[in-house]
Design an enzyme around this catalytic site. Structure first.
Site, PDB file in Angstrom:
ATOM      1  N   GLU A 134       0.339  -0.749   0.087  1.00  0.00           N
ATOM      2  CA  GLU A 134       0.083  -0.108  -0.213  1.00  0.00           C
ATOM      3  C   GLU A 134       1.061   1.352   0.484  1.00  0.00           C
ATOM      4  O   GLU A 134       0.517   2.212   0.162  1.00  0.00           O
ATOM      5  CB  GLU A 134      -0.139  -0.029   0.961  1.00  0.00           C
ATOM      6  CG  GLU A 134      -1.850  -1.109   1.254  1.00  0.00           C
ATOM      7  CD  GLU A 134      -2.873  -1.314   2.355  1.00  0.00           C
ATOM      8  OE1 GLU A 134      -2.666  -0.423   3.548  1.00  0.00           O
ATOM      9  OE2 GLU A 134      -4.092  -1.425   2.588  1.00  0.00           O
ATOM     10  N   GLU A 140      -6.626  -8.137  -1.740  1.00  0.00           N
ATOM     11  CA  GLU A 140      -7.403  -7.182   0.014  1.00  0.00           C
ATOM     12  C   GLU A 140      -8.953  -6.960  -0.971  1.00  0.00           C
ATOM     13  O   GLU A 140      -9.481  -5.864  -0.472  1.00  0.00           O
ATOM     14  CB  GLU A 140      -7.164  -6.222   0.723  1.00  0.00           C
ATOM     15  CG  GLU A 140      -5.405  -6.550   1.160  1.00  0.00           C
ATOM     16  CD  GLU A 140      -5.294  -6.061   2.103  1.00  0.00           C
ATOM     17  OE1 GLU A 140      -6.018  -4.920   2.874  1.00  0.00           O
ATOM     18  OE2 GLU A 140      -3.661  -5.972   2.425  1.00  0.00           O
TER      19      GLU A 140
END
Length: 827
Positions: free
Chosen positions: A187, A259
């Site tokens: 991320e 995710e």
């Protein structure tokens, strides 16, 4: 003659070598990709995956969790690698117990599943410090996650260590292992533009990709949430509640969702978040409608933040995440079953989805039909993105009714096989049942012992001294939640003051001359707070001891490691009634991390240590107190929890195993989302869009998981509590997690199933009515009762673990207006 022998021997050796190479190649898997999907052994594949984090469960739980994931229709298990768990001290490694990551991957392999290895090694994950070891802060010149030699050297050393461990155990696909993808970083795109050093950030992320590819793992490397400045030698992927409208940054690579958040994490001051099965299925169906190829549920099993592993700050010990498998490994129904049905339908269309041509037809702003065609076969998706109205859609002459916020899947473009909003799976309500051990007494019998604070009530015997107030993480290297700041001052005569301490916490206890004179903790996510307490000084030398405590370290955000913790800088002042202040900030401060009992490892109950407990009257609401009791392990195989209601804040151990921090006195906030729940509309975990919250106004976490492997059957087990803030242990009890009520519904022609599971049988049928309009499973009321349905379900189900009954027209009662039958049973 010699030449012939030499030639013959050579041919024999070459043949043997070829056979050896061929034997070694058996089971090896090639993994590549194109713009449609991963290509595994030359075949395009749809991959359905779920996250299970090995340190958040126990090795004894892994096979069952993985088995249930496979039975739920998953192909792969995804996990982070937890750097600070594996390297708690520099170059001192831990790969034992629930950190035995190779064993975990072997369990995945034994189940015949694929694996996705997310090395990071920054992971976020609501894990303490985002998985980064606190000792990194001790290295000169260290800058986290930027282009600098100190950080990159440590990151490469650890990444190489993990890769080599996997290679040595033949865990990568090209070696015949289960790992088909590997991830580097995590991320980074979310924070890259907020680091005030764009050049260093760009150089760092490209260095990460190059370093990873030099590892030669034989499978593709991915980077999640890296939509800008994407290195050419990685595949960028999506994280979020919805990824249908997201596409990778370039052509030739597949659309991967690393995710899909099945719920949300929980903080000590927040209620429980629930993401409906309907909404998750809607998101997954739309993802594959719009050319998705690999989707991973984060989490599929959340588990438990044992010990001091929870991050935040203020992340709870439970990491249940509202996942398809609950914290203890039980099926969360209907979420597990509804998604299982979706997986089955998607797999039936796999070849058409990854090879077929596709055509999108818009029927207005919020309605889209997608048709995939391959040779003579076709498969269709119809989605309705309206969150407030159902719609009729005509496809190839047939009209299909779509509920609001739903997707219908038609594997043959004619018959609806699955609609995301129509749940056919039962609902299960799990309950906490009292301990049923044969010899267990009604309540636990406690002994207690005070924590020895006397060594810390002066400013002597510290680790070192400094004429300033230091940052806690750097000072303690996060080896304990606790850090003592101690100083002294000489005072002429007696005097009354107000002690003022400014701290970045997360908790603070203040002692003056050996007496606790005040405590405070941060609230509402603001980790800067003040402690103000009246204090009297005596003539001569006075001692001030401040105990700062952390409750999980920050795990996310730009430069999160720079967020100060503890009484860094202060100020610390004594203020008299006239407002005149004595500033102690630059006094000589003595520092020591931890408590006396931590150094003695009292929780391990070592042979050389004697528990000097008191068996008399048990003190309540007494801070810094140890409580100890023994108990018999609950009978059976159901999950075990300890109910800590009545306690305040502290840490619990069973047989030396750290269950984690507890804080049942912290009440979850009241929020608007606690009083409404509707699957329709985009799910949010923050802001005005939150909904489907439970536990508002209740203890933030009352029950704490005790894995069965922590317990000894047939002999006494030890429960040890360190009560930091002062509580009452009299109500503490062991319980088992069992199915309480199971409910299902359907219409005439539907065959519905009720299952208690886990060896539990249906004991009674409580509701069998049409048009039930009030309550939830376990508390349904109203409706039009059906005696025929009640009798049929009672005959088929009572005394059995599972039963299936077809709903017939004969069940309909006179005057019943609804055609939907609801059945509720007790296990």
């Amino acid at each position: 003659m010699m030449g012939r022998r030499g030639s013959s021997w050579c041919r024999w050796w070459v043949a043997l070598l070829v056979l050896a190479v061929a034997a070694d190649a058996v089971g090896c898997t090639s993994v590549s990709y194109d713009d449609r999907s991963l290509v595994i052994d030359g075949q395009r594949r749809i991959i359905l995956s779920g996250s299970i984090h090995y340190p958040r469960s126990t090795p004894e739980m892994w096979p069952d969790l993985i088995k249930k994931a496979k039975e739920g229709g998953l192909d792969a298990i995804e996990t982070y690698i937890f750097w600070n768990g594996h390297e708690p001290h520099r170059r001192q490694y831990n790969f034992e117990g629930n950190y035995d990551v190779v064993r975990f991957f072997k369990e995945i392999q034994n189940a015949g599943m694929y694996a996705i290895l997310r090395i990071g090694p920054y992971i976020c994950g609501e894990w303490n410090y985002g998985g980064l070891p606190a000792w990194l802060r001790d290295i000169p010149g260290m800058q986290f996650r930027l282009h600098n030699e100190p950080f990159e050297n440590e990151m490469e050393t650890f990444t190489t260590l993990i890769v080599n461990k996997m290679k040595d155990s033949k865990m990568f696909a090209e070696q015949g292992g289960p790992i088909i993808l590997a991830q580097i970083e995590n991320e980074y795109g979310n924070i890259m533009g907020k680091l005030n050093n764009n050049q260093s950030a760009s150089e760092y992320i490209h260095w990460c990709a190059d370093m990873a590819n030099k590892q030669n793992v034989g499978v593709p490397w991915i980077m999640c949430q890296q939509d800008d400045d994407v290195p050419h030698n990685v595949v960028n992927t999506c994280n979020g509640f919805y990824c249908h409208d997201w596409f990778p940054n370039r052509t030739g690579i597949p659309k991967i969702w690393t995710e899909n958040w099945t719920g949300w994490f929980k903080a000590w001051d927040k209620p429980d978040f629930h993401r409906s099965a309907e909404d998750i299925a809607f998101a997954v169906a739309m993802f594959f409608q719009k050319r998705g190829s690999l989707q991973n549920y984060y989490m599929y099993h959340g588990g438990t933040n044992f010990g001091r592993t929870s991050g935040g700050p203020y992340i709870t010990t439970s990491y249940d995440y509202d996942a398809p498998l609950d914290e203890y490994g039980n099926l969360r129904q209907p979420k597990y079953g509804h998604l299982k049905e979706l997986h089955s339908v998607l797999k039936s269309m796999e070849k058409t989805l990854v090879h077929g041509e596709y055509f999108d037809t818009n029927y207005g702003d919020n309605i889209t039909v997608t048709k995939y065609t391959l040779d003579s076969s076709s498969a269709c998706f119809i989605n309705n993105r309206f969150d407030d109205k159902d719609v009729n859609v005509t496809l190839d002459g047939a009209t299909h009714l779509l509920p609001a916020w739903s997707v219908s899947i038609l594997p043959d473009c004619k018959t609806v096989a699955f609609n995301s909003a129509k749940i056919k799976t039962q609902t299960s309500v799990m309950v906490k049942k009292p301990n049923t051990a044969e010899q267990e007494q009604e309540s636990l019998k406690w002994s207690w012992m005070p924590e020895n604070l006397s060594p810390f009530m002066t400013d002597e015997k510290g680790n070192f001294r400094k004429n300033e107030l230091l940052e806690q993480i750097v000072t303690s290297t996060d080896q304990s939640d606790y850090l003592w700041y101690r100083t002294s001052l000489n005072h002429k005569g007696e005097g009354s003051y107000k002690l003022y301490v400014n701290t970045t916490g997360h908790e603070l206890y203040a002692f003056v001359n050996g007496k606790l004179i005040g405590k405070n903790h941060s609230a509402d996510g603001d980790f800067v707070f003040q402690l103000e307490s009246p204090v009297k000084l005596h003539d001569g030398k006075n001692y001030i001891s401040l105990l700062s405590a952390t409750v999980g370290l920050k795990n996310y955000g730009p430069s999160f490691e720079k967020m100060p913790t503890g009484i860094v800088g202060g100020p610390v002042k004594l203020i008299d009634s006239n407002g005149t202040a004595i500033d102690l900030s630059n006094s000589s401060w003595s520092y020591k991390a931890g408590l006396a009992s931590e150094y003695r490892q009292i929780h391990l109950d070592k042979p050389g240590y004697k528990w000097n407990g008191n068996n008399g009257t048990i003190p309540i609401n007494r801070p810094f107190t140890w409580y100890k009791a023994t108990f018999e392990a609950p009978s059976g195989e159901d999950a075990v929890v300890v109910d800590l209601l009545g306690l305040n804040k502290g840490v619990a151990w069973v047989n030396g195993n750290n269950l984690g921090r507890y804080w049942p006195s912290y009440t979850a906030a009241e929020m608007a989302g606690c009083h409404r729940c509707d699957y329709r509309g985009a799910f949010q975990a923050e802001g005005d869009g939150t909904r489907c919250l439970t536990g508002c106004g209740e203890p933030s976490q009352r029950y704490y998981h005790v894995p069965r492997s922590f317990l000894a059957a047939g002999e006494p087990n030890t429960l040890l509590l360190f009560e930091e803030a002062g509580g009452d242990p009299s109500g503490v009890a062991l319980r088992t997690v069992v199915p309480g009520a199971v409910c299902t519904s359907g219409e005439a022609g539907d065959a519905v199933t009720l299952s208690c599971g886990g060896g539990h049988a249906v004991s009674s049928v409580d509701v069998a009515s049409f048009g039930v309009g009030r309550g939830r499973c376990g508390g349904y009321e109203g409706g039009c009762e059906s005696k025929a349905a009640y009798e049929a379900f009672t005959a088929a189900c009572v005394g059995k673990e599972s039963c299936t009954v077809e709903i017939t027209g004969a069940f309909a009662g006179a005057g019943c207006l609804s055609g939907v039958l609801t059945v509720q049973a007790t296990c």
